[in-house]
Write a protein that holds these residues in place. Sequence first.
Motif, PDB file in Angstrom:
ATOM      1  N   SER A 266      19.401   0.275 -10.288  1.00  0.00           N
ATOM      2  CA  SER A 266      19.854   1.329 -10.832  1.00  0.00           C
ATOM      3  C   SER A 266      20.281   1.538 -11.490  1.00  0.00           C
ATOM      4  CB  SER A 266      20.716   1.674  -9.946  1.00  0.00           C
ATOM      5  OG  SER A 266      21.678   2.300 -10.405  1.00  0.00           O
ATOM      6  N   PRO A 267      19.481   2.618 -12.797  1.00  0.00           N
ATOM      7  CA  PRO A 267      20.281   2.793 -14.571  1.00  0.00           C
ATOM      8  C   PRO A 267      21.887   2.602 -14.504  1.00  0.00           C
ATOM      9  CG  PRO A 267      18.820   4.567 -13.845  1.00  0.00           C
ATOM     10  CD  PRO A 267      19.382   3.676 -12.248  1.00  0.00           C
ATOM     11  N   GLU A 268      22.589   3.257 -13.337  1.00  0.00           N
ATOM     12  CA  GLU A 268      23.549   3.305 -13.877  1.00  0.00           C
ATOM     13  C   GLU A 268      24.903   1.650 -12.714  1.00  0.00           C
ATOM     14  OE1 GLU A 268      26.278   6.732 -12.826  1.00  0.00           O
ATOM     15  OE2 GLU A 268      24.880   7.360 -13.743  1.00  0.00           O
ATOM     16  N   THR A 269      23.671   1.556 -12.002  1.00  0.00           N
ATOM     17  CA  THR A 269      24.815   0.115 -11.153  1.00  0.00           C
ATOM     18  C   THR A 269      24.383  -0.962 -12.337  1.00  0.00           C
ATOM     19  OG1 THR A 269      24.453   0.980  -9.078  1.00  0.00           O
ATOM     20  CG2 THR A 269      24.776  -1.113  -9.306  1.00  0.00           C
ATOM     21  N   ARG A 270      25.649  -1.679 -12.422  1.00  0.00           N
ATOM     22  CA  ARG A 270      25.266  -2.644 -12.740  1.00  0.00           C
ATOM     23  C   ARG A 270      25.161  -4.178 -12.263  1.00  0.00           C
ATOM     24  NH1 ARG A 270      23.254  -0.230 -16.107  1.00  0.00           N
ATOM     25  NH2 ARG A 270      23.835   0.263 -18.350  1.00  0.00           N
TER      26      ARG A 270
END
Length: 154
Positions: free
Chosen positions: A37-41
């Motif tokens: 995911s590009p938002e989840t780190r």
Amino acid sequence: MTATAPAFDLSVSRVIPAEPQALYAIVTEVGRMGELSPETRSTQWVEGDGPVVGARFKGRNKLGWLSWTTIATVTEAEPGARFAFEISPPSRTTWTYTFEAVPGGTRVTESMRKDSDQPAPIRLLQRLAGVRDRREHLRAGMTTTLERLEAASR
């Protein structure tokens, strides 16, 4: 009685040349969500240690300069077919992944549903972090997630 339409009801699909069970295994290894995911780190199990209904995991997310954590509870876990979780308040968002065998591989669909609008302070923070159209931002992020899932399955 008329049903109220959800505030958000988005989905993105992609056919990936892999078996449903293999793709399900990648998605449900929640520690890999930061890779997809590009938002989840990052994510990690906090109650339970795998994809079973009732298990909970913590996610660390980032949007521009804005970062936050969430707690998710697994609501569906059908190996090779369906995985869903609900994010705790104030988000109250349900994320679902479905896996359907089709010619050429598996049609993976990532969906998110949110029944009520995001609180105004959160919408303001999202705009300040550079997101003018959250719906399109989410759709683009879901597309990236499925592209990364395909790459991870090779």
